[in-house]
Every structure is written in C-alpha cells, then in structure tokens.
Scaffold this active site. Sequence first.
Site, PDB file in Angstrom:
ATOM      1  N   SER A  69       0.838  -1.202   0.000  1.00 31.87           N
ATOM      2  CA  SER A  69       0.000   0.000   0.000  1.00 31.87           C
ATOM      3  C   SER A  69       0.873   1.253   0.000  1.00 31.87           C
ATOM      4  O   SER A  69       1.973   1.253   0.540  1.00 31.87           O
ATOM      5  CB  SER A  69      -0.891   0.028   1.247  1.00 31.87           C
ATOM      6  OG  SER A  69      -1.667  -1.142   1.315  1.00 31.87           O
TER       7      SER A  69
HETATM    8  N1  SAH Z   1      -0.288  -4.544   3.948  1.00 27.67           N
HETATM    9  C1  SAH Z   1       0.216  -5.266   2.817  1.00 27.67           C
HETATM   10  C2  SAH Z   1      -0.831  -5.315   1.738  1.00 27.67           C
HETATM   11  C3  SAH Z   1      -0.586  -6.342   0.726  1.00 27.67           C
HETATM   12  S1  SAH Z   1      -1.855  -6.471  -0.488  1.00 27.67           S
HETATM   13  C4  SAH Z   1       1.474  -4.600   2.298  1.00 27.67           C
HETATM   14  O1  SAH Z   1       1.619  -3.390   2.480  1.00 27.67           O
HETATM   15  O2  SAH Z   1       2.312  -5.288   1.719  1.00 27.67           O
HETATM   16  C5  SAH Z   1      -3.093  -7.373   0.375  1.00 27.67           C
HETATM   17  C6  SAH Z   1      -2.714  -8.724   0.914  1.00 27.67           C
HETATM   18  O3  SAH Z   1      -3.899  -9.322   1.436  1.00 27.67           O
HETATM   19  C7  SAH Z   1      -2.185  -9.690  -0.129  1.00 27.67           C
HETATM   20  O4  SAH Z   1      -0.937 -10.175   0.293  1.00 27.67           O
HETATM   21  C8  SAH Z   1      -3.239 -10.782  -0.212  1.00 27.67           C
HETATM   22  O5  SAH Z   1      -2.712 -12.066  -0.469  1.00 27.67           O
HETATM   23  C9  SAH Z   1      -3.851 -10.696   1.181  1.00 27.67           C
HETATM   24  N2  SAH Z   1      -5.211 -11.243   1.293  1.00 27.67           N
HETATM   25  C10 SAH Z   1      -6.275 -11.061   0.474  1.00 27.67           C
HETATM   26  N3  SAH Z   1      -7.350 -11.728   0.927  1.00 27.67           N
HETATM   27  C11 SAH Z   1      -6.958 -12.346   2.084  1.00 27.67           C
HETATM   28  C12 SAH Z   1      -7.600 -13.205   3.008  1.00 27.67           C
HETATM   29  N4  SAH Z   1      -8.882 -13.583   2.876  1.00 27.67           N
HETATM   30  N5  SAH Z   1      -6.882 -13.667   4.066  1.00 27.67           N
HETATM   31  C13 SAH Z   1      -5.584 -13.329   4.238  1.00 27.67           C
HETATM   32  N6  SAH Z   1      -4.916 -12.524   3.392  1.00 27.67           N
HETATM   33  C14 SAH Z   1      -5.587 -12.038   2.322  1.00 27.67           C
END
Ligand code: SAH
Length: 222
Positions: A69
Amino acid sequence: MVQSLQGIGMTSLRTRERMIKRLAEQGITNSKVLEVMRDTPRHIFVDEALASRAYEDVALPIGYNQTISQPYIVAKMTELLIKSTHRHLKKVLEIGTGCGYQTAVLAQLADHVYSMERILPLQRKAKSYLWDLRLKNISFMYGDGSLGWADYAPFEGILVSAAPAEVPDALLKQLAISGVLVIPVGMAGRQVLQRITRVSEDSYDIEQFDPVIFVPFLSGKE
Ligand code: SAH
C-alpha cells in the site's frame, strides 16, 4: 565499506523525512504514526529494482498480483486504528501481511500483532524482513482472514489490507468492546475506507473515510 553503508542509511533517512513531511501535508496528524514511519525502512520490503521508489506515494508490486500500500494509506489506516494519541493497543489482528511493511508499523505501536496471509511465499518473505528488523512481537498465520483468528480474540484493533464486498462476520465478532476495525469495503472501483467501532455486544458504529483502491479480499489459501 562503512562509509558507503552510512551513505545508504543517511540517504534513506533523509528520504523518509521528506515522506513524513508529505504525509503531514496530506493530513496525517498522529505523531506516533509519523515517528514510526520515519524510523521504519520501507525500501527493504520491496524488490531491489524498486527500492529507489519505495518512498514515493504510490502502491508498488510485491509479486503474486499483490501490492504494498502507498505510504499515505498505511499512515491513514494506522491513524484510524489508533483513534487518538493516547490509545494503547494491546492485541491487533492484521489481515493481509503482504510484504510486511504495515505489520512492521503496527508492531511498533501495539503490544502484539497477529498477522494473517493467504499466499505462503509472501508470508515467508515478510517473516524474514521483519526478523531482520528484530521485530519479535508478531505471530503469523497462513490462512484465510475471513475467519479471523479466534484463538487470540478479542482484538482492540483489526486492520484489513484487501477489500471484501462486505465486512466478514467473524471479524466483527472478534472485535473487543470499543475495539476498532479499519477496512476497505466494496467492489473494485467503488471501495471506501471504513472504521467500524464495536459499541456494545451487538451494536457497531460505522464511519466512512477516503475512497481507496485495494486488491480484492479473496477466500481460501493459495
Ligand atoms: N499490507 C500489505 C498489503 C498487501 S496487499 C502490504 O503493504 O504489503 C493485500 C494482501 O492481502 C495480499 O498479500 C493478499 O494475499 C492478502 N489477502 C487477500 N485476501 C486475504 C484473506 N482472505 N486472508 C488473508 N490474506 C488475504
């Protein structure tokens, strides 16, 4: 050798200070959040080829179709979670560890962070980055965040960094009374950041904030 390492450290601290200034101009006011983001190296969480862009206010790819993000969103969500400068968070649940940057920020503001991720290789990388930063108050689970993490509930704070069409029920149930859930909600193109506060056993207060663009919240594991 030492000199060049120092050089890297200083450059990135200066770059982070510029990022903090920009965040304050964008309306982030919580000094603890700004301080933690000034002290946390963000470039170590992205591929070397992208490291020079790590402090720009953009989302960057982290592999597996996912993104880190943008700094403003990390700051805004963290600020919404903390609510006021005096709020102390004991247990925080994070859904979507991704590269682990948001996890690192949370771990410096809460006693303990429980972080869930559904893509195993991403979780493995995040673990190693967070280990390098010596952040040890974090527990990881490879699993579907829509179920939450009942063993450690209730949580004073829950932060979700992927957007579901609707708020998963389990997360509402695992909030402590007066606990706060910060989550992007909605279909692609129409997502909005929400803060949901559990007012009592069965009532919740919902506030709407910025329109946002997040990757979709998916069920199951990969
Ligand atoms: N805060 C992270 C955001 C990564 S993008 C950063 O700054 O790197 C969002 C993440 O949520 C992804 O890695 C994706 O695999 C995860 N995600 C999506 N749906 C999910 C779920 N149901 N349970 C766990 N993780 C999930």
